[in-house]
Design a protein around this motif. Structure first.
Motif, short mmCIF file in Angstrom:
data_model
loop_
_atom_site.label_atom_id
_atom_site.label_comp_id
_atom_site.label_asym_id
_atom_site.label_seq_id
_atom_site.Cartn_x
_atom_site.Cartn_y
_atom_site.Cartn_z
N ARG A 192 32.07 41.16 37.80
CA ARG A 192 32.88 41.93 38.75
C ARG A 192 32.83 43.43 38.48
O ARG A 192 32.77 44.22 39.41
CB ARG A 192 34.35 41.51 38.64
CG ARG A 192 34.65 40.22 39.25
CD ARG A 192 36.18 40.07 39.28
NE ARG A 192 36.48 38.67 39.14
CZ ARG A 192 37.30 38.16 38.24
NH1 ARG A 192 37.94 38.93 37.38
NH2 ARG A 192 37.51 36.87 38.19
N ASN A 247 29.64 44.72 39.86
CA ASN A 247 29.28 44.23 41.20
C ASN A 247 27.89 43.60 41.21
O ASN A 247 27.09 43.83 42.11
CB ASN A 247 29.37 45.36 42.24
CG ASN A 247 30.78 45.88 42.37
OD1 ASN A 247 31.74 45.12 42.39
ND2 ASN A 247 30.92 47.19 42.43
N ALA A 300 25.52 42.21 44.01
CA ALA A 300 26.15 41.07 44.68
C ALA A 300 26.26 41.27 46.18
O ALA A 300 26.74 40.39 46.89
CB ALA A 300 27.53 40.81 44.09
N GLY A 307 28.12 43.51 47.63
CA GLY A 307 29.45 44.00 47.97
C GLY A 307 30.20 44.35 46.70
O GLY A 307 29.63 44.42 45.62
N GLU A 308 31.49 44.55 46.87
CA GLU A 308 32.33 44.95 45.74
C GLU A 308 33.20 43.80 45.25
O GLU A 308 33.79 43.08 46.04
CB GLU A 308 33.22 46.11 46.14
CG GLU A 308 32.47 47.40 46.43
CD GLU A 308 33.43 48.51 46.80
OE1 GLU A 308 34.30 48.85 45.98
OE2 GLU A 308 33.31 49.00 47.93
N PRO A 345 32.55 40.82 43.09
CA PRO A 345 32.13 39.44 43.31
C PRO A 345 33.03 38.48 42.54
O PRO A 345 32.81 38.18 41.38
CB PRO A 345 30.69 39.42 42.78
CG PRO A 345 30.63 40.53 41.78
CD PRO A 345 31.59 41.57 42.27
N ASN A 398 32.57 38.49 47.87
CA ASN A 398 32.86 39.86 47.42
C ASN A 398 34.25 40.24 47.92
O ASN A 398 34.42 40.66 49.07
CB ASN A 398 31.79 40.81 47.93
CG ASN A 398 30.47 40.61 47.21
OD1 ASN A 398 30.39 40.84 46.01
ND2 ASN A 398 29.46 40.16 47.92
#
Length: 162
Positions: free
Chosen positions: A79, A82, A104, A106-107, A109, A125
């Motif tokens: 996380r 990302n 991933a 996006g922001e 995960p 995400n």
């Protein structure tokens, strides 16, 4: 043997043959390999492998772990960066080595799941409100962003019905 104090054990995934399990620690962003002795009901620590990039600074935060159906690859969520991390499994020793770090899509995960057919990984995400679809090369274990996604508010988990 198990997680170190303060590691924040989050999830485990068993190898398909049941000899090893892989534990992801949320707070230390590492994966621990444990050998499972079913006869004695005992776990033995084999390896601890950080999944943060070598240049990572700041807080660590790991999320999810999964094993490919053939047991050759382990997938871990990071996380804080990302990213998803792909690890190759040494089939004899059970040890892991990092073979890929990939965005991933996006922001944050928060979670992901491997499609039962073994060809896709869907990642939730959470902060960017998007589920991204990554293709899995079943020969190499590596991931590729498919360019496909679905917008949904605050996704954190994905499950497939079998």
């Amino acid at each position: 043997s198990g997680a170190a104090a303060g590691g924040g054990p989050r999830q485990i995934a068993f190898a398909p043959d049941g000899r090893f399990l892989y534990l992801i620690n949320e707070l230390t962003a590492d994966v621990q390999v444990l050998r499972w002795d079913a006869r004695r009901g005992r776990l033995t620590l084999v390896q601890t492998l950080p999944i943060d990039a070598p240049d990572h600074q700041g807080t660590s935060s790991a999320s999810e772990i999964a094993v490919s159906a053939d047991g050759r690859f382990v997938y871990a969520g990071n996380r804080a960066e990302n990213r998803l991390v792909v690890l190759a499994v040494d089939q004899a020793k059970g040890t892991l080595s990092i073979i890929q770090r990939i965005g991933a899509g996006g922001e944050v995960p928060w979670g992901f799941s491997l499609h039962p057919g073994g060809r896709w990984l869907l990642v939730a995400n959470e902060r960017s409100d998007r589920i991204n679809i990554l293709a899995i090369d079943r020969r190499t274990g590596r991931l590729t962003d498919s360019g496909r996604s679905a917008d949904t508010p605050k996704p954190v988990s994905i499950s497939f019905l079998r």
